[in-house]
Design a protein around this motif. Structure first.
Motif, PDB file in Angstrom:
ATOM      1  N   ALA A   1       0.583   4.175  -2.840  1.00 29.33           N
ATOM      2  CA  ALA A   1       0.366   5.589  -2.529  1.00 29.33           C
ATOM      3  C   ALA A   1       1.465   6.443  -3.139  1.00 29.33           C
ATOM      4  O   ALA A   1       1.192   7.476  -3.771  1.00 29.33           O
ATOM      5  CB  ALA A   1       0.318   5.789  -1.018  1.00 29.33           C
TER       6      ALA A   1
ATOM      7  N   TYR B   1      -6.633  13.940   3.792  1.00 29.85           N
ATOM      8  CA  TYR B   1      -7.600  12.866   3.563  1.00 29.85           C
ATOM      9  C   TYR B   1      -7.070  11.480   3.902  1.00 29.85           C
ATOM     10  O   TYR B   1      -7.854  10.584   4.174  1.00 29.85           O
ATOM     11  CB  TYR B   1      -8.075  12.905   2.108  1.00 29.85           C
ATOM     12  N   LEU B   2      -5.762  11.263   3.827  1.00 33.23           N
ATOM     13  CA  LEU B   2      -5.214   9.941   4.142  1.00 33.23           C
ATOM     14  C   LEU B   2      -4.074  10.097   5.156  1.00 33.23           C
ATOM     15  O   LEU B   2      -2.909   9.834   4.855  1.00 33.23           O
ATOM     16  CB  LEU B   2      -4.679   9.269   2.867  1.00 33.23           C
ATOM     17  N   PRO B   3      -4.399  10.514   6.380  1.00 26.81           N
ATOM     18  CA  PRO B   3      -3.325  10.817   7.342  1.00 26.81           C
ATOM     19  C   PRO B   3      -2.432   9.616   7.658  1.00 26.81           C
ATOM     20  O   PRO B   3      -1.231   9.795   7.898  1.00 26.81           O
ATOM     21  CB  PRO B   3      -4.090  11.279   8.590  1.00 26.81           C
ATOM     22  N   ASP B   4      -3.001   8.405   7.633  1.00 23.77           N
ATOM     23  CA  ASP B   4      -2.173   7.229   7.952  1.00 23.77           C
ATOM     24  C   ASP B   4      -1.070   7.036   6.926  1.00 23.77           C
ATOM     25  O   ASP B   4       0.102   6.844   7.268  1.00 23.77           O
ATOM     26  CB  ASP B   4      -3.044   5.963   7.977  1.00 23.77           C
ATOM     27  N   ILE B   5      -1.483   7.067   5.651  1.00 27.00           N
ATOM     28  CA  ILE B   5      -0.502   6.885   4.571  1.00 27.00           C
ATOM     29  C   ILE B   5       0.528   7.996   4.631  1.00 27.00           C
ATOM     30  O   ILE B   5       1.734   7.764   4.507  1.00 27.00           O
ATOM     31  CB  ILE B   5      -1.233   6.904   3.208  1.00 27.00           C
ATOM     32  N   SER B   6       0.033   9.225   4.853  1.00 26.53           N
ATOM     33  CA  SER B   6       0.941  10.361   4.912  1.00 26.53           C
ATOM     34  C   SER B   6       1.979  10.160   6.000  1.00 26.53           C
ATOM     35  O   SER B   6       3.158  10.460   5.822  1.00 26.53           O
ATOM     36  CB  SER B   6       0.131  11.628   5.155  1.00 26.53           C
ATOM     37  N   LYS B   7       1.530   9.600   7.126  1.00 30.75           N
ATOM     38  CA  LYS B   7       2.465   9.391   8.224  1.00 30.75           C
ATOM     39  C   LYS B   7       3.491   8.311   7.883  1.00 30.75           C
ATOM     40  O   LYS B   7       4.678   8.435   8.190  1.00 30.75           O
ATOM     41  CB  LYS B   7       1.687   9.003   9.490  1.00 30.75           C
TER      42      LYS B   7
ATOM     43  N   SER C   1       0.833  -1.205   0.000  1.00 27.72           N
ATOM     44  CA  SER C   1       0.000   0.000   0.000  1.00 27.72           C
ATOM     45  C   SER C   1       0.871   1.260   0.000  1.00 27.72           C
ATOM     46  O   SER C   1       0.515   2.259  -0.641  1.00 27.72           O
ATOM     47  CB  SER C   1      -0.947  -0.008   1.193  1.00 27.72           C
ATOM     48  N   ASN C   2       2.006   1.217   0.689  1.00 21.83           N
ATOM     49  CA  ASN C   2       2.908   2.369   0.620  1.00 21.83           C
ATOM     50  C   ASN C   2       3.406   2.593  -0.802  1.00 21.83           C
ATOM     51  O   ASN C   2       3.477   3.730  -1.271  1.00 21.83           O
ATOM     52  CB  ASN C   2       4.124   2.144   1.531  1.00 21.83           C
TER      53      ASN C   2
ATOM     54  N   LEU D   1      -2.767  14.426   0.899  1.00 20.28           N
ATOM     55  CA  LEU D   1      -2.590  13.190   1.667  1.00 20.28           C
ATOM     56  C   LEU D   1      -2.746  13.453   3.157  1.00 20.28           C
ATOM     57  O   LEU D   1      -3.367  12.673   3.884  1.00 20.28           O
ATOM     58  CB  LEU D   1      -1.215  12.582   1.381  1.00 20.28           C
ATOM     59  N   LYS D   2      -2.194  14.570   3.627  1.00 24.20           N
ATOM     60  CA  LYS D   2      -2.282  14.891   5.056  1.00 24.20           C
ATOM     61  C   LYS D   2      -3.734  15.052   5.471  1.00 24.20           C
ATOM     62  O   LYS D   2      -4.139  14.625   6.552  1.00 24.20           O
ATOM     63  CB  LYS D   2      -1.518  16.185   5.340  1.00 24.20           C
TER      64      LYS D   2
END
Lengths: 204, 336
Positions: free
Chosen positions: A42, A92-98, A38-39, A89-90
């Motif tokens: 993204a 709407y997709l905070p997990d991926i961004s992190k 998934s990383n 990304l920050k």
């Protein structure tokens, strides 16, 4: 240079002139963020957005940018779209961004994107430039997903976060989620692809 | 072997191209002599760890040979699987593993050692790193917990339940406990299969030295620099740092010095280069042992020095006899 069709410009980035496995561009994200599928996905999609949008922009202004300042101009354009992607990304997709961490801002210095802007978008009209960029982006994305999947299956026994190999039957290879595993799997992947490509060419 | 000279039985004159003087040395002979030299170490490990050792040694050796055979089959090359070099890689890898290591891990390590460590570079003679150590390093990164689980050999040999314990190096590093010399030499201390008995390895190493298959500079430089460099710290603070004899008898120092660093393929070819290689590895090993995060540094010290062997070979080229300085420089420069 002979006129080439749009289909050709699109397809070449996926396999024949693939940024990672054929031209060895964009190695840093390809090695650094592919510890899970998934990383990789993204990072691939974010880079596809940036390369397509900056290709469009660079192609639009290609006649009014003086040659001497074209590289700084491209960098500012690319940086703008990277910032957009990062903020998106920050939000709407905070997990991926992190989990991608500093590698999202680092898309700015991805030489694949710079290369497309310098060698293609700045010399072609808008439509081929965008089509070429999309092809390059998709080619980048699939390699990152495959690489991420290989490393995730072997290193964590899961794929896209779904653990299908239990601890009982398979002890994960910790090395595959470490940097060494990235180099090993990317190197072997390129080696195997080259082996089969060369064999086909020799047979033909 | 005596390939191109026919034995002259009659008076006829036989003309053949050079070389005319042939020795009996070949890869087979060297490799099987090394295997012979490993027998004391193998016997010691079987004595201390019984079935565990037998299984690990067999699995690693067979997997290594089979991998070499299959990879060469796949690459359509003539097979060298039975010249003994793959078997040595397997044996040495097994000797660096802890006795309780699982079989699937041993198989993975042997496959990696032969396929990635050796065949990918082009086979025997072309590998940059010692294949057995590369397999060991891969396993260290792959199964960091399994590979640092040690068992007490005395408990294992009387067949009670396995008793987990720390190796002498870990005791020294993390708990400040020193292990006496006699167990270190004889071998009833915890450790990997070939790490336990220093004497058994020394016997094999000296046998190899007598046969002339070991360049004396390498083990001497390695063990010597470990003793000297470790001894400096011991003199500074004997209560905190171990003494020189401990350094060369504990852990993998003996195995590394006699069987790993002396690998003909991955050590330098020039005398000066060999000294730098061996001494550098010894200093690195002690540095990792005393100041690094790991208790044992032999594996990484040898692998790191392997990486710079091409540079050592280039910059320590002996001067051509009678050559003027400028001419030598030019010759060195043009080959770059």
């Amino acid at each position: 240079m002979a006129k080439k069709t749009l289909t050709y410009e699109f397809v070449k980035g996926i396999w024949r002139e693939n940024a990672v496995i054929k031209m060895l561009l964009g190695m840093c994200p390809a090695l650094a963020v592919t510890n899970s599928a998934s990383n990789g996905l993204a990072m691939g999609l974010a880079s596809t957005f940036v390369v397509a949008a900056s290709g469009l922009m660079v192609s639009l202004i290609r006649r009014i940018v003086p040659g001497g300042v074209r590289i700084p101009t491209y960098i500012i354009i690319i940086a703008t779209f990277v910032t957009l992607a990062e903020l998106f990304l920050k939000a709407y997709l905070p997990d991926i961004s992190k989990s991608l961490g500093p590698y999202i801002p680092l898309i700015i210095v991805n030489c694949m994107i710079m290369g497309r802007a310098e060698f293609f978008a700045s010399k072609h009209p808008v439509t081929p430039a965008v089509v070429d960029a999309l092809g390059t982006g998709i080619g980048f994305t699939w390699v990152l997903v495959v690489l991420g999947a290989i490393r995730e299956v072997l290193g964590s026994g899961s794929i896209f976060g779904f653990a299908f190999l239990g601890e009982k039957i398979f002890t994960p290879w910790v090395v595959m989620v470490l940097p060494a595993g990235a180099f090993l799997s990317l190197g072997l992947m390129i080696g195997v692809i080259n082996y089969f490509t060369l064999r086909k060419r020799r047979a033909a | 072997m005596a390939g191109n000279i026919e034995v002259n039985k009659g008076d006829s004159l036989i003309i053949s191209s050079s070389p005319h003087l042939l020795s009996k040395e070949n890869v087979h002979r060297i490799m099987y002599t090394v295997i012979l030299a490993l027998i004391p170490a193998v016997a010691a490990s079987v004595y201390f760890y019984r079935l565990n050792a037998v299984i690990l040694l067999l699995v690693c050796t067979i997997t290594a040979v089979v991998t070499e055979f299959l990879v060469q089959r796949f690459m359509k090359k003539s097979t060298t699987a039975f010249d003994g070099s793959a078997a040595i890689t397997g044996l040495l890898l097994a000797l660096t593993l802890p006795p309780s290591f699982p079989i699937f891990g041993a198989v993975l390590g042997s496959v990696f050692a032969v396929a990635i460590g050796k065949q990918i570079f082009g086979g025997l003679g072309f590998n940059i790193f010692n294949p057995a150590l590369l397999g060991r390093a891969f396993l260290q990164a792959t199964y960091p917990v399994l590979i640092t689980t040690w068992h007490d050999p005395v408990a294992a040999s009387v067949m009670v339940d396995v008793v987990s314990t720390a190796t002498p190096l870990a005791l020294m590093k993390f708990e400040g406990v020193m292990t006496p010399y006699w167990p270190l030499l004889f071998g009833n201390v915890a450790g990997s299969l070939g790490e336990t008995s220093a004497i058994a390895i020394l016997i094999g190493g000296l046998f190899l030295r007598l046969r002339g298959y070991v360049n004396w500079k390498l083990p001497l430089g390695y063990l010597g620099s470990m003793a000297v460099f470790g001894g400096i710290f011991w003199l500074i603070d004997p209560s905190k740092y171990p003494d020189p004899l401990f350094h060369i008898t504990a852990g993998g120092a003996m195995l590394g010095a006699w069987f790993m660093i002396t690998d003909m393929v991955t050590s330098p070819t020039t005398p000066k280069g060999q000294w730098i290689f061996a001494i550098g590895a010894g200093v690195l090993a002690v540095t990792i042992r005393l100041f690094g995060g790991l208790p044992e540094g032999v594996m990484y010290s040898i692998l790191l020095m392997n990486a710079i062997v091409p540079i050592l070979n280039r910059y320590t080229r002996p001067k051509v006899f009678g050559a003027v300085k400028q001419a030598a420089d030019r010759a060195g420069g043009s080959s770059r």
